[in-house]
Design a protein around this motif. Structure first.
Motif, short mmCIF file in Angstrom:
data_model
loop_
_atom_site.label_atom_id
_atom_site.label_comp_id
_atom_site.label_asym_id
_atom_site.label_seq_id
_atom_site.Cartn_x
_atom_site.Cartn_y
_atom_site.Cartn_z
N ALA A 152 0.85 -1.19 0.00
CA ALA A 152 0.00 0.00 0.00
C ALA A 152 0.89 1.24 0.00
CB ALA A 152 -0.91 0.01 1.22
N GLU A 153 0.53 2.23 -0.82
CA GLU A 153 1.31 3.47 -0.89
C GLU A 153 0.37 4.67 -0.78
OE1 GLU A 153 3.80 6.09 -4.17
OE2 GLU A 153 3.55 3.93 -4.48
N VAL A 154 0.66 5.56 0.17
CA VAL A 154 -0.11 6.80 0.33
C VAL A 154 0.88 7.97 0.31
CG1 VAL A 154 -1.99 5.74 1.60
CG2 VAL A 154 -0.01 6.61 2.84
N HIS A 155 0.39 9.15 -0.10
CA HIS A 155 1.28 10.31 -0.21
C HIS A 155 0.57 11.57 0.28
CE1 HIS A 155 -0.81 12.19 -3.63
NE2 HIS A 155 -1.12 10.94 -3.94
N GLU A 156 1.36 12.51 0.73
CA GLU A 156 0.85 13.80 1.19
C GLU A 156 2.03 14.74 1.39
OE1 GLU A 156 -2.14 15.67 4.61
OE2 GLU A 156 -1.79 13.52 4.47
N ASP A 157 1.92 15.95 0.81
CA ASP A 157 2.96 16.98 0.95
C ASP A 157 4.33 16.46 0.55
OD1 ASP A 157 0.98 18.64 1.86
OD2 ASP A 157 1.45 18.31 4.00
N GLY A 158 4.40 15.72 -0.54
CA GLY A 158 5.69 15.26 -1.04
C GLY A 158 6.27 14.07 -0.30
N LEU A 159 5.56 13.53 0.66
CA LEU A 159 6.01 12.35 1.38
C LEU A 159 5.20 11.13 0.95
CD1 LEU A 159 6.42 13.78 5.00
CD2 LEU A 159 8.23 13.30 3.33
N HIS A 160 5.89 10.02 0.87
CA HIS A 160 5.24 8.77 0.46
C HIS A 160 5.54 7.71 1.51
CE1 HIS A 160 4.46 10.17 -3.72
NE2 HIS A 160 5.51 10.93 -3.45
N LEU A 161 4.47 7.11 2.02
CA LEU A 161 4.63 6.04 3.00
C LEU A 161 4.16 4.72 2.40
CD1 LEU A 161 4.42 6.17 6.72
CD2 LEU A 161 3.10 4.35 5.67
N HIS A 162 5.00 3.69 2.58
CA HIS A 162 4.71 2.38 2.02
C HIS A 162 4.61 1.34 3.14
CE1 HIS A 162 6.92 4.75 -0.93
NE2 HIS A 162 6.30 4.06 -1.88
N ILE A 163 3.65 0.47 3.01
CA ILE A 163 3.56 -0.70 3.89
C ILE A 163 3.44 -1.93 3.00
CG2 ILE A 163 2.24 -1.90 5.67
CD1 ILE A 163 1.25 0.71 6.70
N ALA A 164 4.34 -2.88 3.19
CA ALA A 164 4.32 -4.14 2.44
C ALA A 164 4.11 -5.30 3.42
CB ALA A 164 5.63 -4.32 1.66
N GLN A 165 3.15 -6.12 3.13
CA GLN A 165 2.84 -7.26 4.00
C GLN A 165 2.65 -8.52 3.17
OE1 GLN A 165 -0.65 -6.33 6.28
NE2 GLN A 165 0.46 -5.02 7.74
N ARG A 166 3.16 -9.62 3.74
CA ARG A 166 2.87 -10.93 3.12
C ARG A 166 1.39 -11.25 3.27
NH1 ARG A 166 6.95 -15.57 3.03
NH2 ARG A 166 5.16 -16.71 3.85
N GLU A 167 0.89 -12.00 2.30
CA GLU A 167 -0.55 -12.32 2.30
C GLU A 167 -0.85 -13.55 3.17
OE1 GLU A 167 -2.18 -9.83 1.33
OE2 GLU A 167 -3.10 -10.40 -0.57
N ASP A 168 -0.14 -13.68 4.30
CA ASP A 168 -0.34 -14.85 5.16
C ASP A 168 -1.72 -14.87 5.80
OD1 ASP A 168 2.19 -15.85 4.66
OD2 ASP A 168 3.10 -14.63 6.23
N LEU A 169 -2.21 -13.69 6.19
CA LEU A 169 -3.50 -13.65 6.86
C LEU A 169 -4.63 -14.03 5.91
CD1 LEU A 169 -5.26 -13.07 9.27
CD2 LEU A 169 -5.21 -10.63 8.70
N ARG A 170 -4.59 -13.51 4.68
CA ARG A 170 -5.62 -13.85 3.71
C ARG A 170 -5.60 -15.35 3.41
NH1 ARG A 170 -5.73 -14.29 -1.82
NH2 ARG A 170 -3.58 -13.57 -1.98
N VAL A 171 -4.39 -15.91 3.23
CA VAL A 171 -4.26 -17.34 2.97
C VAL A 171 -4.79 -18.15 4.16
CG1 VAL A 171 -2.63 -19.22 2.56
CG2 VAL A 171 -2.34 -17.03 1.38
N TYR A 172 -4.48 -17.66 5.38
CA TYR A 172 -4.95 -18.34 6.59
C TYR A 172 -6.47 -18.35 6.66
CZ TYR A 172 -6.07 -18.99 11.52
OH TYR A 172 -6.62 -19.43 12.70
N LEU A 173 -7.09 -17.19 6.38
CA LEU A 173 -8.54 -17.10 6.44
C LEU A 173 -9.20 -18.06 5.44
CD1 LEU A 173 -9.07 -13.25 6.82
CD2 LEU A 173 -9.45 -15.00 8.55
N VAL A 174 -8.71 -18.05 4.21
CA VAL A 174 -9.27 -18.91 3.18
C VAL A 174 -9.08 -20.38 3.55
CG1 VAL A 174 -9.12 -19.60 0.76
CG2 VAL A 174 -8.96 -17.18 1.37
N LYS A 175 -7.89 -20.70 4.05
CA LYS A 175 -7.59 -22.08 4.42
C LYS A 175 -8.47 -22.54 5.58
CE LYS A 175 -3.86 -25.07 6.03
NZ LYS A 175 -2.42 -25.13 6.42
#
Length: 327
Positions: A152-175
């Protein structure tokens, strides 16, 4: 009991197969739906987390507190990583498998802050991530470390914040949801099959009653089978049986009539034969014997012609009546 000879078993297998196909399709559709919904919920959560962190980072950056920014990002990253690790390990953490320590040490979350030039201000970048800034919030999936990551990438006033997560939770829920669904269905299948078996046996009960009704008949009872409470599906079979019984009755009546007519018509020739036999027995000359023998031969020929005519008439009568019974 042979499978080919058991209608109830064949019906049960067909219904069970149809139910199994419907079960597979239903579970597959539900898992697809759960996967889609889980992804939407987790994506929304990921964007909200990124927006909150970006607001905090902007305020702290104005104060010049880079250490506070780093501490905030690392705190959130540590919590997210521990949270995702729990779902990724599942039961492995409880039973302490050999690869448990290795799995626990694996990084499952990255958070970093960049400026407008793409330079990292604070945080650790996901290896291999191609940072292309845009003016809109965005979410994308990439492959790294043998797993799928959601960034996920969001920006404001020239700053960009990124969060990267493995899809372990989604896989866990489906499983987990898939396993729970399968467990419930595996429990329900024997119950459903048993109910189907009872229903099929009850549905085929009229056929059993019909079989008992026919088997209990006397040999001379050729009356039509009663059509009361006969299912529509076997009505043609019962009607065919009734037609066959009518034909048998016609054939038997023709045979009885032929026997009666033959006995009546043969009385006169038989009386002549008896008289000629008596004359032959009392004859004293060759001429009387020859005359009686000639009469006896004529009587035999007449009897043979009479029998032939009776048989022919009986066959014709039977054919005419049977054709009248044909549908």
């Amino acid at each position: 009991m042979r499978l080919s000879a058991s209608l109830s078993l064949r019906l049960l297998l067909i219904l069970a197969a149809a139910m199994l196909v419907a079960l597979v399709v239903t579970v597959y559709s539900l898992l697809e739906y759960v996967d889609k919904e889980a992804e939407e919920v987790l994506d929304t959560r990921l964007l909200l987390t990124a927006e909150n962190l970006l607001r905090q980072s902007r305020w702290q950056l104005r104060e010049g507190n880079l250490n506070e920014i780093w501490l905030s990002l690392e705190t959130v990253r540590g919590l997210e990583n521990a949270w995702l690790t729990r779902f990724a390990l599942g039961d492995k953490a409880s039973f302490g498998e050999d690869n448990g320590d290795q799995e626990k040490d694996r990084v499952r979350s990255y958070i970093w802050l960049t400026n407008g030039d793409g330079k990292v201000v604070v945080g650790q970048v996901l290896p291999g991530y191609n940072d292309k800034h845009s003016r809109k919030k965005k979410l994308r999936s990439i492959q790294y470390d043998g797993a799928e990551w959601r960034v996920a990438e969001v920006h404001e006033d020239g700053l960009h914040l990124h969060i990267a997560q493995r899809e372990d939770l989604r896989v866990y829920l489906v499983k987990e949801i898939g396993m729970k669904l399968m467990e419930k269905q595996l429990i329900a299948i024997p119950v459903i099959v048993f109910v189907l078996w009872l229903g099929i046996r009850r549905g085929l009960r009229p056929m059993s009653r019909l079989s008992e009704q026919i088997a209990s008949r006397k040999p001379d009872n050729l009356k039509p089978v009663k059509l009361d409470q006969v299912p529509v599906e076997i009505m043609p079979l019962v009607e065919s049986i009734n037609t066959l019984l009518q034909r048998l009755q016609v054939s038997l009546e023709s045979e009885r009539r032929f026997t009666s007519d033959a006995a009546h018509e043969l009385r006169s020739p038989l009386a002549v034969v008896r008289n000629l036999a008596r004359i032959l027995a009392g004859s004293h000359s060759l001429q009387e014997v020859q005359s009686s023998a000639s009469l006896l031969d004529k009587s035999a020929v007449r009897m043979a012609d009479l029998l032939s005519q009776l048989l022919h008439l009986s066959r014709l009568d039977s054919l005419v009546k049977m054709k009248s019974l044909e549908p």
